[in-house]
Design an enzyme around this catalytic site. Structure first.
Site, PDB file in Angstrom:
ATOM      1  N   HIS B  80       0.847  -1.196   0.000  1.00  0.00           N
ATOM      2  CA  HIS B  80       0.000   0.000   0.000  1.00  0.00           C
ATOM      3  C   HIS B  80       0.886   1.250   0.000  1.00  0.00           C
ATOM      4  O   HIS B  80       0.689   2.160  -0.808  1.00  0.00           O
ATOM      5  CB  HIS B  80      -0.933  -0.013   1.217  1.00  0.00           C
ATOM      6  CG  HIS B  80      -1.613   1.298   1.487  1.00  0.00           C
ATOM      7  ND1 HIS B  80      -2.679   1.766   0.753  1.00  0.00           N
ATOM      8  CD2 HIS B  80      -1.356   2.272   2.400  1.00  0.00           C
ATOM      9  CE1 HIS B  80      -3.057   2.943   1.215  1.00  0.00           C
ATOM     10  NE2 HIS B  80      -2.269   3.281   2.210  1.00  0.00           N
ATOM     11  N   TRP B 145       7.055   0.092   3.893  1.00  0.00           N
ATOM     12  CA  TRP B 145       7.588   0.737   2.680  1.00  0.00           C
ATOM     13  C   TRP B 145       9.000   1.252   2.907  1.00  0.00           C
ATOM     14  O   TRP B 145       9.732   1.487   1.962  1.00  0.00           O
ATOM     15  CB  TRP B 145       6.666   1.857   2.198  1.00  0.00           C
ATOM     16  CG  TRP B 145       6.889   3.182   2.866  1.00  0.00           C
ATOM     17  CD1 TRP B 145       6.442   3.554   4.097  1.00  0.00           C
ATOM     18  CD2 TRP B 145       7.636   4.289   2.357  1.00  0.00           C
ATOM     19  NE1 TRP B 145       6.857   4.829   4.375  1.00  0.00           N
ATOM     20  CE2 TRP B 145       7.590   5.310   3.323  1.00  0.00           C
ATOM     21  CE3 TRP B 145       8.326   4.535   1.171  1.00  0.00           C
ATOM     22  CZ2 TRP B 145       8.218   6.541   3.159  1.00  0.00           C
ATOM     23  CZ3 TRP B 145       8.955   5.774   1.010  1.00  0.00           C
ATOM     24  CH2 TRP B 145       8.899   6.762   1.991  1.00  0.00           C
ATOM     25  N   SER B 173      12.423   6.301 -13.970  1.00  0.00           N
ATOM     26  CA  SER B 173      11.322   7.064 -14.536  1.00  0.00           C
ATOM     27  C   SER B 173      11.252   8.457 -13.911  1.00  0.00           C
ATOM     28  O   SER B 173      11.157   9.467 -14.612  1.00  0.00           O
ATOM     29  CB  SER B 173      10.016   6.301 -14.320  1.00  0.00           C
ATOM     30  OG  SER B 173       8.923   7.141 -14.561  1.00  0.00           O
ATOM     31  N   HIS B 257      13.364  11.944   3.535  1.00  0.00           N
ATOM     32  CA  HIS B 257      12.772  13.217   3.927  1.00  0.00           C
ATOM     33  C   HIS B 257      12.583  14.168   2.755  1.00  0.00           C
ATOM     34  O   HIS B 257      11.486  14.694   2.584  1.00  0.00           O
ATOM     35  CB  HIS B 257      13.441  13.874   5.123  1.00  0.00           C
ATOM     36  CG  HIS B 257      12.480  14.822   5.751  1.00  0.00           C
ATOM     37  ND1 HIS B 257      11.431  14.394   6.523  1.00  0.00           N
ATOM     38  CD2 HIS B 257      12.307  16.142   5.588  1.00  0.00           C
ATOM     39  CE1 HIS B 257      10.667  15.423   6.826  1.00  0.00           C
ATOM     40  NE2 HIS B 257      11.181  16.498   6.284  1.00  0.00           N
ATOM     41  N   GLU B 259      12.035  13.209  -0.089  1.00  0.00           N
ATOM     42  CA  GLU B 259      10.943  12.549  -0.805  1.00  0.00           C
ATOM     43  C   GLU B 259       9.569  13.037  -0.326  1.00  0.00           C
ATOM     44  O   GLU B 259       8.668  13.254  -1.133  1.00  0.00           O
ATOM     45  CB  GLU B 259      11.054  11.031  -0.626  1.00  0.00           C
ATOM     46  CG  GLU B 259       9.838  10.223  -1.039  1.00  0.00           C
ATOM     47  CD  GLU B 259       9.576  10.224  -2.540  1.00  0.00           C
ATOM     48  OE1 GLU B 259      10.491  10.602  -3.293  1.00  0.00           O
ATOM     49  OE2 GLU B 259       8.461   9.850  -2.935  1.00  0.00           O
ATOM     50  N   TYR B 261       8.856  15.895   0.724  1.00  0.00           N
ATOM     51  CA  TYR B 261       8.620  17.227   0.155  1.00  0.00           C
ATOM     52  C   TYR B 261       8.401  17.158  -1.346  1.00  0.00           C
ATOM     53  O   TYR B 261       7.707  18.003  -1.910  1.00  0.00           O
ATOM     54  CB  TYR B 261       9.757  18.177   0.530  1.00  0.00           C
ATOM     55  CG  TYR B 261       9.761  18.452   2.016  1.00  0.00           C
ATOM     56  CD1 TYR B 261       8.553  18.655   2.687  1.00  0.00           C
ATOM     57  CD2 TYR B 261      10.913  18.463   2.761  1.00  0.00           C
ATOM     58  CE1 TYR B 261       8.516  18.863   4.045  1.00  0.00           C
ATOM     59  CE2 TYR B 261      10.890  18.668   4.133  1.00  0.00           C
ATOM     60  CZ  TYR B 261       9.683  18.866   4.763  1.00  0.00           C
ATOM     61  OH  TYR B 261       9.658  19.076   6.117  1.00  0.00           O
ATOM     62  N   HIS B 306      15.319  12.821  12.141  1.00  0.00           N
ATOM     63  CA  HIS B 306      14.163  12.918  13.036  1.00  0.00           C
ATOM     64  C   HIS B 306      13.220  11.732  12.841  1.00  0.00           C
ATOM     65  O   HIS B 306      12.302  11.551  13.629  1.00  0.00           O
ATOM     66  CB  HIS B 306      13.430  14.260  12.877  1.00  0.00           C
ATOM     67  CG  HIS B 306      12.757  14.472  11.570  1.00  0.00           C
ATOM     68  ND1 HIS B 306      12.632  15.696  10.986  1.00  0.00           N
ATOM     69  CD2 HIS B 306      12.174  13.620  10.709  1.00  0.00           C
ATOM     70  CE1 HIS B 306      12.008  15.591   9.838  1.00  0.00           C
ATOM     71  NE2 HIS B 306      11.712  14.327   9.651  1.00  0.00           N
ATOM     72  N   HIS B 307      13.438  10.947  11.773  1.00  0.00           N
ATOM     73  CA  HIS B 307      12.638   9.733  11.592  1.00  0.00           C
ATOM     74  C   HIS B 307      13.160   8.596  12.455  1.00  0.00           C
ATOM     75  O   HIS B 307      12.566   7.531  12.491  1.00  0.00           O
ATOM     76  CB  HIS B 307      12.671   9.290  10.126  1.00  0.00           C
ATOM     77  CG  HIS B 307      11.991  10.265   9.205  1.00  0.00           C
ATOM     78  ND1 HIS B 307      10.653  10.183   8.932  1.00  0.00           N
ATOM     79  CD2 HIS B 307      12.458  11.337   8.528  1.00  0.00           C
ATOM     80  CE1 HIS B 307      10.330  11.176   8.099  1.00  0.00           C
ATOM     81  NE2 HIS B 307      11.399  11.890   7.850  1.00  0.00           N
ATOM     82  N   THR B 332       7.055  26.931   5.974  1.00  0.00           N
ATOM     83  CA  THR B 332       5.734  26.348   5.735  1.00  0.00           C
ATOM     84  C   THR B 332       4.650  27.271   6.256  1.00  0.00           C
ATOM     85  O   THR B 332       3.609  27.472   5.610  1.00  0.00           O
ATOM     86  CB  THR B 332       5.627  24.967   6.399  1.00  0.00           C
ATOM     87  OG1 THR B 332       6.810  24.229   6.115  1.00  0.00           O
ATOM     88  CG2 THR B 332       4.432  24.202   5.872  1.00  0.00           C
ATOM     89  N   ARG B 454       1.698   0.809  15.058  1.00  0.00           N
ATOM     90  CA  ARG B 454       1.314   0.620  13.665  1.00  0.00           C
ATOM     91  C   ARG B 454       1.823  -0.728  13.154  1.00  0.00           C
ATOM     92  O   ARG B 454       2.640  -1.381  13.792  1.00  0.00           O
ATOM     93  CB  ARG B 454       1.861   1.769  12.804  1.00  0.00           C
ATOM     94  CG  ARG B 454       3.363   1.863  12.807  1.00  0.00           C
ATOM     95  CD  ARG B 454       3.858   3.159  12.200  1.00  0.00           C
ATOM     96  NE  ARG B 454       3.810   3.119  10.743  1.00  0.00           N
ATOM     97  CZ  ARG B 454       4.728   3.710   9.954  1.00  0.00           C
ATOM     98  NH1 ARG B 454       5.733   4.374  10.478  1.00  0.00           N
ATOM     99  NH2 ARG B 454       4.637   3.658   8.649  1.00  0.00           N
TER     100      ARG B 454
END
Lengths: 203, 542
Positions: B80, B145, B173, B257, B259, B261, B306-307, B332, B454
């Site tokens: 997913h 993922w 791609s 990270h 990614e 954005y 931070h992940h 932001t 999770r």
């Protein structure tokens, strides 16, 4: 006006992803260097010229104590039992101590493996020095044999005074492609004499 | 061929409109055709990944194991995530860029049309490879993922190699698509259009494209190391051989990270086109929007850890990554305040694109705030790997990225098709989706705060009520896409014909200067300086 702007050369744009693919692989040695400097992954202790270390000339502070805890793991599926003789000791930084680890081959086959050390916290890892360690080389265990293996180590007095507890963890892994012994392999038997083991700095 | 400039085709078909028959779509080098292919592909992937999400929510409708075994559940969450990130969101934005970027900068096509065709046609093969991993012995990978080693190396099924090659292809791609967009924007802007005359959608895509060419190769490197660890005896991520599994996380998130954005900056661009149109006011703070986007992109390279606060890090590292992460909320915040200021005292109307764009601003900000909470180390230690994280990134990716894509599709629909979608049905679709998506994801915050982890097929019974609520919201949200598909098809086949160039009367950018529907070849002669000035006049009024 920008109507006469020069076109951007395509190769300049293509060069970025090509360089970044290389950069991904350069992260591997960069990570190693970073960890050696900071002790980040607990590995740096094997890089110090530990065999030249001596207690002489060190001002030992006998009032200072650091607790060193021994942690042992065996890689999943490896038929070995591996544990320290005594879970923890209190040490005075700078003084050299010896700890003993016991490994037992529970299978009917010869096992060639190596223990991978990890020291935490990271700020202690850079100051953890091993004069002698079974983790420096591959180890061969005869079927059903039980052996004792020594580690001679100290924690350098330069370690931050906030560090009161240090853990030394070993995980024993099977050496994948080692079907036969190489000249680097230490053949362990249960009646060996520790004093004869030649110490080797790690590579 | 070292210079990327406009290419003229000797192909007769290209001068007289599209080729007849199905081979048109295989051989096309037309940016509009390729944009359409990208959009339909991503819609199919969205439904595929969505079907997996439905199975996940069905399993989580009750505690205990009902319909799927835990290994298959893990495969579902993994696939997913991969399908939605690489198959749905990213190709959808590339599709929008293909359609819009040349029209918005007054260019006749993309700079590298043949490569554009190749960029797209890699995707169906990559997606097939990815999904076929379900049918290999051992099933699809269940590592999540993020594919952390050793879950993806020592403990992964054979199909992990399929996923690795699929990621290589998807990366190829994306990189080719990004190179094409950079070449198009830098070299094919209409003469007289300065960088600071470009619409924000073009700006955000230019910056996104640079992120793509910088980090997709890093992911390719990481999965290549994984491949050699799995099959060729290397030990990049294996402590037994002198490597370090934690290094995988560092390399992955160095890609990961930026990614995230990559998946949100073009959404900012879309919102920045739609909100001024329906507020009938120029975008507030155009230049600050550009600089804010660039700052977000640059900062995205220096916050990756931070992940992984929980994998072990010195306190100095935690503090640095925490402060750097929270710093991102400044640019932001500038963007959010600019959107609000754009609407301030505007003559607002609430057609479907505006509704989606408005709810994008609100709901993306919700996701942004929970991201801020997760960026704070002591809080993250509590929330790490709980449903709070799941709620956070679904707010920024579903009600952020996907919302902007849907808003953009409604906004440009008349320009693409020459027909208007059914406004009444589109409003029903909006309210249906916006309510159900909140029923789906908002309770997950509470589940996470209460400690539900999770990526498990089962949960303790105290989490039942919120999970039931979330699943009901999930099924309703899933069903909203049936209505969405119906609205799109109905609009394409039988929508009311649109005659005027600019059906949204205060839209100013260049795509609204050309006839509706956009002709197969637009801007074969560049727009006049007057047209460019009028299109970007609003930018310089402050």
């Amino acid at each position: 006006m920008s109507s006469e702007r020069k076109p951007v050369k395509l190769w300049k744009i293509v060069a970025i992803p090509v360089a970044m693919f290389g950069f991904a692989f350069s992260l591997v040695p960069l990570y190693t260097v970073f960890c050696d400097l900071t002790g980040f992954n607990g590995k740096s202790s094997t890089l110090i010229e530990a065999e030249n270390y001596s207690e002489k000339g060190q001002d030992l502070d006998f009032s200072r104590k650091v607790s060193v805890t021994f942690v042992t793991n065996v890689a999943p599926g490896l038929p070995m039992v591996f544990y320290p003789k005594g879970d923890a000791i209190e040490i005075i930084p700078g003084k050299i101590y010896q700890a003993t680890f016991i490994a037992e081959n529970r299978s009917d086959k010869t096992i060639i493996g190596q223990a991978i050390p990890s020291v935490s916290p990271p700020q202690a890892a850079v100051h953890f020095r091993k004069m002698e360690c079974f983790c420096f080389q591959e180890q061969q265990f005869a079927p059903r044999d039980k052996v004792e293996m020594p580690v001679r180590f100290t924690v350098d007095p330069a370690v931050d005074t906030e560090v009161k507890d240090v853990s030394l963890a070993y995980t024993f892994y099977l050496k994948k492609n080692a079907q036969k012994t190489s000249d680097k392999t230490v053949i362990r038997t249960h009646n060996e004499d520790f004093s004869k083991i030649k110490t080797m700095p790690s590579g | 061929m070292s210079t990327a400039t406009a290419t003229t085709h000797n192909d007769d078909a290209h001068h007289h409109g599209p080729e007849k028959g199905l081979m048109r779509w295989v051989r096309t080098t037309n940016h509009k055709d390729i944009g359409t292919l990208y959009l339909w592909f991503s819609f199919i992937m969205l439904l595929t990944g969505g079907a997996m999400a439905m199975m996940i929510r069905l399993e989580l409708l009750a505690p205990g194991l009902q319909y799927v075994d835990p290994q298959f559940f893990n495969s579902l969450t993994t696939m997913h995530g991969l399908i939605m990130v690489f198959g749905a969101i990213m190709p959808a934005f590339v599709g929008l860029a293909n359609w819009q970027v040349p029209m918005m900068i007054g260019a006749p096509d993309m700079a590298l049309p043949r490569m554009n065709n190749w960029s797209f046609w890699i995707l169906p093969f990559a997606a097939t490879l990815l999904i076929s991993s379900f049918f290999v012995e051992g099933g699809a990978p269940g590592s999540g993922w993020t594919m952390y080693a050793p879950l993806s190396t020592t403990y992964a099924p054979k199909s992990m190699d399929f996923v690795i090659f699929a990621i290589h292809l998807l990366g190829f791609s994306s990189i080719m698509g990004a190179i094409n967009i950079i070449a198009t924007i830098t070299n094919m802007r209409a003469p007289g259009m300065r960088l600071m005359d470009m619409p924000l959608f073009v700006w955000t895509w230019l910056i996104t494209a640079f992120l793509l060419i910088a980090v997709m190769p890093v992911l390719a490197g990481a999965v290549t190391m994984m491949l050699t660890d799995r099959n060729f005896g290397t030990s990049f991520f294996s402590a037994a051989g002198g490597g370090d599994p934690v290094m995988f996380q560092h390399i992955f998130w160095f890609f990961g990270h930026p990614e995230v954005y990559i998946m949100i900056l073009p959404a900012f661009g879309i919102a920045s086109q739609i909100i001024p149109t329906f507020a009938r006011k120029p975008l507030f703070g155009y230049a600050s929007m550009v600089y804010a986007t660039a700052s977000i992109a640059i900062l995205s390279f220096v916050v990756w850890a931070h992940h992984m606060f929980l994998v072990g890090m010195p306190i100095e590292g935690q503090l640095y990554f925490m402060y750097a992460t929270i710093l991102i909320s400044v640019p932001t915040g500038i963007k959010v305040f600019n959107w609000i200021a754009t609407m301030w005292r505007g003559s607002m109307t609430f057609e479907a694109p505006m509704l989606w764009a408005l709810s994008f601003v609100i709901l993306f900000t919700v996701g942004g705030f929970t991201g801020l909470m997760l960026g704070v180390v002591p809080a993250d230690i509590q929330y790490h790997d709980t449903y709070f994280v799941v709620a956070h990134f679904h707010y920024v990716l579903v009600t952020g990225a996907l919302w902007a894509i849907i808003a953009g599709v409604y906004y440009w629909f008349p320009k693409w098709t020459g027909r208007m979608y059914d406004e009444k049905l589109a409003k029903i679709h909006f309210w249906w989706a916006v309510i159900s998506v909140n029923v789906l994801f908002f309770p997950q915050h509470f589940l996470g705060l209460a400690g539900m982890p999770r990526r498990y097929a089962d949960y303790s019974i105290q989490f039942t009520d919120f999970n039931v609520l979330s699943s009901i919201g999930g099924f309703a949200f899933g069903a909203s896409f049936i209505l969405y598909a119906y609205i799109l098809i109905k609009g394409i086949v039988a929508g009311k014909k649109v005659e005027e160039n600019a059906p949204w009367e205060s839209a100013t950018t260049l795509e609204w200067v050309i006839p509706t529907p956009a002709p197969y070849h637009s801007f074969e002669t560049p727009p006049t300086q007057e047209q460019i000035d009028r299109a970007s006049q609003h930018i310089h009024t402050h």
